[in-house]
Design a protein around this motif. Structure first.
Motif: not given
Length: 299
Positions: A129-137
């Protein structure tokens, strides 16, 4: 020919990608192709950055990560890498909802890499898993975009995704594996599948007593107390709950043969039984070894 993407570009000089320089909105301009800009590169230029520490991965061009300033692949395994994009000078991930291989090819091309394959739920399935924002979907590329941020999407930061939904991308050729064991060794998530065929019930103690568990038709090269790895079927059979050192009795239906092996991967001494039969106690059949692998087949 084609689109004119940028105009009124005003770089300061320290940007790592021309896309991050101030410019008019993508595709909005009063230019024609007679005004196409040209560039001549001379001199030694900027020295290449150091290779990222750690192992190299084919999915990122042989690097541990790859970064062009606006798109990067990080957290790589043999199965792929986590895709991240930069917006408002902040890195964030991309949700895998609706993410296609056409999108992945745009990502890889923007990074100067070949191919492009999607790795669904890379964040959750591979514990990356990443962290911070999920920018796109809900990203939908037509295949001609210069980078994935130019593709149609729901809007920057507009989603209900978690980092378990972070999408992964593998650039290059899709790896080929001969068995589920090789896939797991490479860090590829293999989902559970439904058991098929005949089943045999094993018991922990003689006379069908103690804990019990079922094994289904197939080859089990390495029994463990937690699960049975059905390598030939490329899936996990989670219903095996009997420790391999305590397989003391079993019930075999008609038309089924069970072969026990004292060593992993079908080595050592063997003992075969053909149903229908209730094996009340393996010791009475001269089997004093632990069953570390098992084959179950129809006859």
């Amino acid at each position: 020919k084609g689109m004119i993407w940028l105009s009124n570009v005003g770089c300061k000089g320290d940007e790592t990608n021309v896309e991050w320089c101030p410019h008019s909105p993508w595709g909005r301009h009063d230019c024609d192709h007679e005004m196409d800009a040209g560039v001549c590169c001379i001199g030694k230029g900027k020295p290449a950055g150091e290779k990222a520490p750690g192992p190299s991965y084919a999915c990122a061009g042989g690097e541990n990560k790859v970064d062009n300033g606006s798109t990067r692949l990080v957290g790589c395994k043999n199965a792929g890498c986590r895709l991240e994009v930069r917006h408002n000078d902040e890195w964030g991930t991309v949700c895998d909802g609706g993410f296609t291989e056409k999108n992945a090819k745009v990502v890889c091309r923007s990074l100067g890499l070949p191919g492009g394959f999607v790795v669904k739920r890379y964040g959750g399935n591979y514990n990356m898993q990443g962290f911070g924002k999920v920018w796109l979907s809900d990203v939908h590329c037509n295949g001609a975009e210069s980078w994935v941020g130019s593709c149609r999407h729901k809007g920057w930061g507009d989603n209900r995704c978690s980092h378990s939904d972070d999408v992964g991308v593998c650039c290059g050729d899709r790896p080929q594996y001969g068995s589920v064991r090789e896939m797991r060794t490479a860090g590829i998530h293999v989902p559970p599948c439904q058991p098929k065929g005949a089943s045999v019930r094993f018991f922990e103690a003689c006379n069908h007593r103690g804990r019990r568990g079922d094994l289904y038709q197939g080859e089990y090269p390495k029994l463990s107390a937690a699960s049975c790895d059905n390598d030939s079927e490329q899936c996990r059979v989670d219903s095996c709950s009997v420790p391999p050192g305590a397989l003391s009795s079993m019930s075999i239906p008609a038309g089924v043969r069970v072969t026990l092996f004292s060593q992993y991967f079908f080595g050592g001494s063997t003992r075969a039984f053909t149903g229908p039969v209730d094996v009340r106690c393996l010791v009475s059949y001269g089997w004093n070894d632990r069953a570390r692998s098992v084959k179950i087949e129809t006859v």
